[in-house]
Design a protein around this motif. Structure first.
Motif, mmCIF file in Angstrom:
data_model
loop_
_atom_site.group_PDB
_atom_site.id
_atom_site.type_symbol
_atom_site.label_atom_id
_atom_site.label_comp_id
_atom_site.label_asym_id
_atom_site.label_seq_id
_atom_site.Cartn_x
_atom_site.Cartn_y
_atom_site.Cartn_z
ATOM 1 N N LEU A 392 0.841 -1.187 0.000
ATOM 2 C CA LEU A 392 0.000 0.000 0.000
ATOM 3 C C LEU A 392 0.884 1.248 0.000
ATOM 4 O O LEU A 392 1.913 1.288 0.659
ATOM 5 N N MET A 393 0.414 2.200 -0.717
ATOM 6 C CA MET A 393 1.122 3.479 -0.725
ATOM 7 C C MET A 393 1.108 4.040 0.696
ATOM 8 O O MET A 393 0.068 4.134 1.315
ATOM 9 N N GLN A 394 2.258 4.425 1.166
ATOM 10 C CA GLN A 394 2.313 5.025 2.497
ATOM 11 C C GLN A 394 2.308 6.544 2.365
ATOM 12 O O GLN A 394 2.112 7.265 3.333
ATOM 13 N N ASP A 395 2.550 7.009 1.144
ATOM 14 C CA ASP A 395 2.667 8.448 0.928
ATOM 15 C C ASP A 395 1.274 9.050 0.708
ATOM 16 O O ASP A 395 0.713 8.981 -0.379
ATOM 17 N N ARG A 396 0.734 9.662 1.732
ATOM 18 C CA ARG A 396 -0.596 10.260 1.686
ATOM 19 C C ARG A 396 -0.659 11.372 0.661
ATOM 20 O O ARG A 396 -1.621 11.524 -0.085
ATOM 21 N N GLU A 397 0.406 12.157 0.635
ATOM 22 C CA GLU A 397 0.521 13.299 -0.280
ATOM 23 C C GLU A 397 0.367 12.827 -1.720
ATOM 24 O O GLU A 397 -0.396 13.401 -2.497
ATOM 25 N N ALA A 398 1.096 11.763 -2.071
ATOM 26 C CA ALA A 398 1.071 11.244 -3.440
ATOM 27 C C ALA A 398 -0.339 10.771 -3.796
ATOM 28 O O ALA A 398 -0.822 10.986 -4.920
ATOM 29 N N LEU A 399 -1.007 10.143 -2.841
ATOM 30 C CA LEU A 399 -2.360 9.651 -3.088
ATOM 31 C C LEU A 399 -3.317 10.817 -3.336
ATOM 32 O O LEU A 399 -4.166 10.777 -4.224
#
Lengths: 455, 155
Positions: A392-399
């Motif tokens: 899972l993407m951990q980068d909230r910003e990127a999401l």
């Protein structure tokens, strides 16, 4: 001395009979008698079988089982079949037919070995019910240690007596169906026979009181009718066996030889947990539904698998049961595999569920990993996740950026969402999932989109 | 064990003209039988005859060949002799089914004490295939009453 005449009985057989009788809610007869049943067949060297026809060891019990009702088979209801009696008897030898040389081969290894016959009343209405009831009996016998009850190996043998009648009328003429060596064939044979009898009667024919054999290749019952006509077993009291006497706490003689005394109350105290109690305990212990615990016990090895996973994972039992029943069992059934043949081990599933639990992967990614694990190539869940980049993407910003990009790139869909079209939001979520290569948690995506669109 | 109350009623009057003793059958006089209590009806049609169908049935059950009218007559006399039991009034008397009725069956422990004698056991049979016993084919079918020839009895 008179004693020289008497035969001898294996104590373990008596204990097994009493425990089975108690587990099936029977009345245990403190005194039971033995009889001889005479007939000639090459697998019965003595020409008679010792049984308990007049006064068996146990009688008047019942067996409770659960069936799924309703169109979707979602409701469980309990039914009961009465036990007429349980009797101790001798086994005959085993006959094999060598059709090639037109001869019968006889194996006498099991001749004389103790058997328990459980006689049920005609309370069952169809093949499925019979299979469920017999399955429950099988599980009870296994829990008691009375028998391993494997039908394919002849440890549990079932003969079905089938008759039909109009509601309100007395029972019709019955036929006895033999050669049933699995629960599946038991159900099939009974349903075939019911239909055969109905068809026969509707065509103005009559049902003969005969023995029929189930031909599993053709899926039908075939008459085994002997030219010699109805058997006369000439029952007589067995002269070499005195009555079998059992005791309880009140009737126990003071100076009794413990080897010679079977105490019903003592055996009752020693009864292990029976399947019905196990099911209830599982519901309490793990917070699962009764239907779940029914399936856990019904599938051989599934309960042990489930408990192994529980032991090794941090995930909640509810999540574990979901994966064990809806994913693992589904895959097993698709390929007709037993639990013991599962390419996914409890340890592997436990590891997968840990990854899911720690939100390292999404549930859809988890399904993909399971699919890969199923191939049985020896990779661990963690390895598969890395190989296929399913973290899972951990980068909230990127999401957030991906969500914004989806919104910006699909104004029409955004319009639909704002117009309260219920399917539109899922379309957007789907778009983001694709651009994120399924590495984002759909619930989180939804949350971000809804916030951005001020819903 | 034999302490039972018996009341034996002898049928009156006795028909003394009809005692018969046969050479091969039971000796002594046979008293005319009056129906006793709880007596099961034996299948006989007048004068103690056993019908042909019943003879055939008995032959099939016991794998015995009566073979001749004389043998059947002997059977009928044996039945008549046993019928004397009906002279007893057994009202209120429990049947004695076994001499062992006051005893309990001996329970042995679940230990293997004997075995491993395969060869010895298989030697009992004329015909053995791969450690299986091979019996005579089928249940020997009996010729019907019309063509009565001595039939081989099964072993």
């Amino acid at each position: 001395m008179e004693g020289e005449l008497s035969g001898v009985l294996n104590r373990r057989c008596v204990e097994a009979a009493v425990m089975t009788g108690l587990a099936l809610n029977c009345h245990i007869n403190k005194k039971s008698l033995f009889d001889r049943k005479h007939y000639f067949y090459s697998d019965l060297p003595a020409g008679y079988q010792i049984t308990q026809q007049r006064l068996p060891i146990a009688a008047n019990g019942h067996l409770t089982y659960s069936v799924y009702m309703g169109k979707k088979r979602s409701q469980m209801t309990t039914k009961t079949v009465r036990i007429k009696q349980i009797q101790l008897e001798q086994d005959s030898g085993k006959s094999l037919h060598d059709d090639l040389r037109s001869q019968t081969l006889i194996d006498l290894n099991r001749a004389g070995v103790g058997l328990l016959e459980v006689v049920l009343e005609p309370d069952l209405c169809c093949g499925e019910e019979a299979a469920i009831a017999v399955r429950e009996l099988q599980m009870i016998l296994q829990a008691l240690g009375t028998s391993q009850a494997n039908m394919a190996e002849g440890q549990l043998r079932v003969d079905a007596n089938v008759s039909v009648h109009h509601p309100g009328e007395p029972l019709g003429v019955r036929t006895e169906v033999k050669n049933l060596n699995s629960l599946r064939f038991l159900a099939k044979a009974i349903d075939y026979e019911i239909q055969r009898q109905i068809t026969e009667l509707e065509n103005g024919g009559e049902i003969l009181n005969e023995t029929r054999s189930f031909d599993y290749k053709l899926g039908c019952t075939v008459s085994m009718r002997d030219k010699e006509g109805k058997q006369d077993y000439r029952f007589m009291p067995e002269p070499n066996l005195p009555p079998l006497v059992l005791y309880d706490a009140t009737s126990l003689p003071a100076d009794a030889d413990s080897q010679q005394v079977v105490n019903i109350d003592q055996l009752r105290d020693m009864l292990p947990e029976l399947p019905s109690a196990t099911r209830e305990r599982l519901v309490q212990q793990y917070g699962i539904l009764p239907e779940h615990s029914f399936t856990l016990l019904n599938e051989v090895g599934l309960l042990e698998f489930f408990q192994s996973v529980i032991k090794e994972t941090r995930a909640e039992p509810k999540r574990v049961i979901n994966w064990v029943l809806n994913t693992l069992l589904y895959y097993l059934k698709q390929q007709n595999l037993a639990v013991s043949e599962s390419p996914v081990t409890p340890a592997a599933l436990a590891e997968l569920l840990d990854l899911l639990d720690s939100k390292a992967i999404s549930s859809s990614a988890a399904k993909q990993v399971f699919e890969e694990l199923w191939k049985g190539e020896g990779k661990t869940a963690a390895q598969i996740v890395t190989e296929q980049q399913l973290e899972l993407m951990q980068d909230r910003e990127a999401l957030e950026q991906l969500c914004q990009a989806a919104i910006d790139g699909h104004p029409q869909v955004v319009m639909d969402v704002k117009n309260r079209n219920p399917k539109a939001i899922n379309k957007l979520i789907g778009l983001v999932r694709r651009t994120s290569l399924s590495r984002a948690d759909p619930t989180l995506i939804k949350e971000i989109l809804e916030r951005k669109l001020s819903l | 064990m034999w302490a039972r109350a018996l009341r034996v009623r002898f049928p009156v009057p006795l028909d003394r003209g009809r005692g018969f003793a046969s050479k091969a059958g039971p000796q002594g006089k046979v008293q005319e039988v009056r129906q006793g209590t709880h007596s099961p009806r034996l299948a006989s049609q007048g004068a103690g005859r056993v019908p042909a169908a019943k003879i055939e049935h008995l032959e099939r059950l016991a794998l015995v060949d009566f073979g001749s009218r004389e043998a059947v007559a002997r059977l009928e006399k044996a039945i008549a002799f046993a019928d004397q039991l009906h002279a007893l009034d057994t009202d209120g008397v429990e049947p004695l089914e076994s001499l062992l009725e006051d005893r309990c069956v001996y329970l042995r422990s679940d230990n293997v004490a004997e075995g491993n004698c395969t060869e010895e056991l298989l030697r009992n049979s004329h015909h053995v295939v791969e450690e299986y016993f091979v019996p005579l084919p089928g249940n020997v079918s009996l010729p019907d009453m019309v063509n009565k020839t001595p039939s081989p009895t099964a072993e």
